[in-house]
Design a protein around this motif. Structure first.
Motif, PDB file in Angstrom:
ATOM      1  N   VAL A 115      22.059   4.849  46.232  1.00 23.40           N
ATOM      2  CA  VAL A 115      22.226   3.273  46.098  1.00 23.40           C
ATOM      3  C   VAL A 115      23.670   3.107  45.983  1.00 23.40           C
ATOM      4  N   ILE A 116      24.350   2.470  46.498  1.00 29.32           N
ATOM      5  CA  ILE A 116      25.913   2.406  46.696  1.00 29.32           C
ATOM      6  C   ILE A 116      26.052   0.978  46.124  1.00 29.32           C
ATOM      7  N   VAL A 117      26.829   0.514  45.019  1.00 31.24           N
ATOM      8  CA  VAL A 117      27.006  -0.821  44.680  1.00 31.24           C
ATOM      9  C   VAL A 117      28.623  -0.894  44.193  1.00 31.24           C
ATOM     10  N   PRO A 118      29.406  -1.429  45.120  1.00 30.15           N
ATOM     11  CA  PRO A 118      30.728  -1.815  44.595  1.00 30.15           C
ATOM     12  C   PRO A 118      30.844  -2.912  44.027  1.00 30.15           C
ATOM     13  N   ASP A 119      31.879  -2.846  43.087  1.00 24.13           N
ATOM     14  CA  ASP A 119      32.474  -4.026  42.346  1.00 24.13           C
ATOM     15  C   ASP A 119      33.472  -4.674  43.194  1.00 24.13           C
ATOM     16  N   HIS A 120      33.325  -5.971  43.608  1.00 20.80           N
ATOM     17  CA  HIS A 120      34.466  -6.806  44.279  1.00 20.80           C
ATOM     18  C   HIS A 120      35.716  -6.599  43.392  1.00 20.80           C
ATOM     19  N   ILE A 121      36.862  -6.662  44.040  1.00 15.42           N
ATOM     20  CA  ILE A 121      38.065  -6.706  43.386  1.00 15.42           C
ATOM     21  C   ILE A 121      38.138  -8.143  42.197  1.00 15.42           C
ATOM     22  N   GLY A 122      38.533  -8.000  41.130  1.00 18.64           N
ATOM     23  CA  GLY A 122      38.421  -9.139  40.371  1.00 18.64           C
ATOM     24  C   GLY A 122      37.032  -9.172  39.466  1.00 18.64           C
ATOM     25  N   CYS A 123      36.067  -8.494  39.762  1.00 15.72           N
ATOM     26  CA  CYS A 123      34.734  -8.532  39.069  1.00 15.72           C
ATOM     27  C   CYS A 123      34.576  -6.931  38.421  1.00 15.72           C
ATOM     28  N   GLY A 124      33.508  -7.346  37.440  1.00 10.90           N
ATOM     29  CA  GLY A 124      33.054  -5.931  36.890  1.00 10.90           C
ATOM     30  C   GLY A 124      34.244  -4.923  36.308  1.00 10.90           C
ATOM     31  N   LEU A 125      34.024  -3.957  36.838  1.00 10.46           N
ATOM     32  CA  LEU A 125      34.939  -2.668  36.583  1.00 10.46           C
ATOM     33  C   LEU A 125      36.154  -2.374  37.317  1.00 10.46           C
ATOM     34  N   SER A 126      36.173  -3.063  38.574  1.00 10.73           N
ATOM     35  CA  SER A 126      37.336  -3.129  39.426  1.00 10.73           C
ATOM     36  C   SER A 126      38.665  -3.662  39.021  1.00 10.73           C
ATOM     37  N   HIS A 172      27.069  -7.718  45.189  1.00 12.84           N
ATOM     38  CA  HIS A 172      27.025  -8.841  44.482  1.00 12.84           C
ATOM     39  C   HIS A 172      27.620 -10.208  45.061  1.00 12.84           C
ATOM     40  N   GLY A 173      27.184 -11.349  44.571  1.00 12.19           N
ATOM     41  CA  GLY A 173      27.858 -12.466  44.470  1.00 12.19           C
ATOM     42  C   GLY A 173      29.120 -12.654  43.615  1.00 12.19           C
ATOM     43  N   ASN A 174      29.632 -13.836  43.710  1.00 15.49           N
ATOM     44  CA  ASN A 174      30.846 -14.095  42.546  1.00 15.49           C
ATOM     45  C   ASN A 174      30.644 -15.409  41.773  1.00 15.49           C
ATOM     46  N   PRO A 175      30.709 -15.346  40.671  1.00 13.40           N
ATOM     47  CA  PRO A 175      31.151 -13.970  39.874  1.00 13.40           C
ATOM     48  C   PRO A 175      29.814 -13.140  39.222  1.00 13.40           C
ATOM     49  N   SER A 176      30.110 -11.888  39.533  1.00 11.36           N
ATOM     50  CA  SER A 176      29.074 -11.020  39.150  1.00 11.36           C
ATOM     51  C   SER A 176      29.537  -9.589  39.117  1.00 11.36           C
ATOM     52  N   TRP A 177      28.666  -8.597  39.118  1.00 16.35           N
ATOM     53  CA  TRP A 177      29.113  -7.389  39.358  1.00 16.35           C
ATOM     54  C   TRP A 177      27.984  -6.328  39.519  1.00 16.35           C
ATOM     55  N   SER A 178      28.268  -5.102  39.447  1.00 18.67           N
ATOM     56  CA  SER A 178      27.252  -4.062  39.751  1.00 18.67           C
ATOM     57  C   SER A 178      26.176  -4.133  38.631  1.00 18.67           C
ATOM     58  N   PHE A 179      26.526  -4.404  37.351  1.00 20.40           N
ATOM     59  CA  PHE A 179      25.683  -4.685  36.294  1.00 20.40           C
ATOM     60  C   PHE A 179      24.424  -5.365  36.784  1.00 20.40           C
ATOM     61  N   TYR A 180      24.164  -6.408  37.592  1.00 19.85           N
ATOM     62  CA  TYR A 180      23.291  -7.173  38.229  1.00 19.85           C
ATOM     63  C   TYR A 180      22.157  -6.452  38.565  1.00 19.85           C
ATOM     64  N   TYR A 181      22.541  -5.389  39.448  1.00 19.93           N
ATOM     65  CA  TYR A 181      21.638  -4.668  40.151  1.00 19.93           C
ATOM     66  C   TYR A 181      20.977  -3.409  39.473  1.00 19.93           C
ATOM     67  N   ARG A 182      21.309  -3.360  38.199  1.00 19.09           N
ATOM     68  CA  ARG A 182      21.035  -2.173  37.415  1.00 19.09           C
ATOM     69  C   ARG A 182      19.502  -1.741  37.310  1.00 19.09           C
ATOM     70  N   ASN A 183      18.647  -2.635  37.093  1.00 21.28           N
ATOM     71  CA  ASN A 183      17.249  -2.280  37.322  1.00 21.28           C
ATOM     72  C   ASN A 183      16.788  -1.883  38.691  1.00 21.28           C
ATOM     73  N   LEU A 184      17.251  -2.339  39.716  1.00 20.62           N
ATOM     74  CA  LEU A 184      17.096  -1.849  41.075  1.00 20.62           C
ATOM     75  C   LEU A 184      17.673  -0.350  41.523  1.00 20.62           C
ATOM     76  N   VAL A 185      19.070  -0.114  40.900  1.00 22.75           N
ATOM     77  CA  VAL A 185      19.494   1.023  41.044  1.00 22.75           C
ATOM     78  C   VAL A 185      18.543   2.057  40.316  1.00 22.75           C
ATOM     79  N   ARG A 186      18.174   1.775  38.980  1.00 22.56           N
ATOM     80  CA  ARG A 186      17.522   2.759  38.429  1.00 22.56           C
ATOM     81  C   ARG A 186      15.945   3.113  39.097  1.00 22.56           C
ATOM     82  N   GLU A 187      15.492   2.092  39.759  1.00 21.24           N
ATOM     83  CA  GLU A 187      14.361   2.303  40.672  1.00 21.24           C
ATOM     84  C   GLU A 187      14.432   2.956  41.993  1.00 21.24           C
ATOM     85  N   LEU A 188      15.485   2.677  42.648  1.00 23.74           N
ATOM     86  CA  LEU A 188      15.751   3.138  43.970  1.00 23.74           C
ATOM     87  C   LEU A 188      16.445   4.687  44.103  1.00 23.74           C
TER      88      LEU A 188
END
Length: 105
Positions: free
Chosen positions: A63-74, A41-57
């Protein structure tokens, strides 16, 4: 910290995972099996941004989606000496992603 029930209601029905890397706790999604797809993801954002793609793929790919440090649940360190800009975040996320891809899911 956001509660699981709140995430479920928001359309984020995934089991989160955590990786400790250099003393920091990274949250990431690791869904499905097959050829790995890594989403950063970009900044500021988190893995939530890709939730629909994760569900489909996830039915055909890992499908691996890390949250950057300082973002999301990291972790969100207060130490200003930890670089959280785009370049450093990308380098760290790539290191995190490499560690995750090499792990069996």
């Amino acid at each position: 910290m956001v509660e699981d029930a709140q995430l479920q209601q928001a359309g984020y029905p995934f089991t989160g995972h955590f990786l400790d890397l250099n003393g920091l706790k990274y949250h990431y999604l690791d869904e499905g099996q097959g050829e790995a797809v890594v989403m950063l993801h970009g900044n500021p954002s988190w893995s939530f941004y890709y939730r629909n793609l994760v569900r489909e793929l996830r039915s055909t790919h890992r499908v691996i989606v890390p949250d950057h440090i300082g973002c999301g649940l990291s972790d969100k360190p207060a130490d200003s000496s930890i670089p959280i800009g785009w370049n450093s975040g990308l380098r760290i996320s790539m290191r995190c992603s490499t560690a995750l891809i090499c792990r069996p899911n």
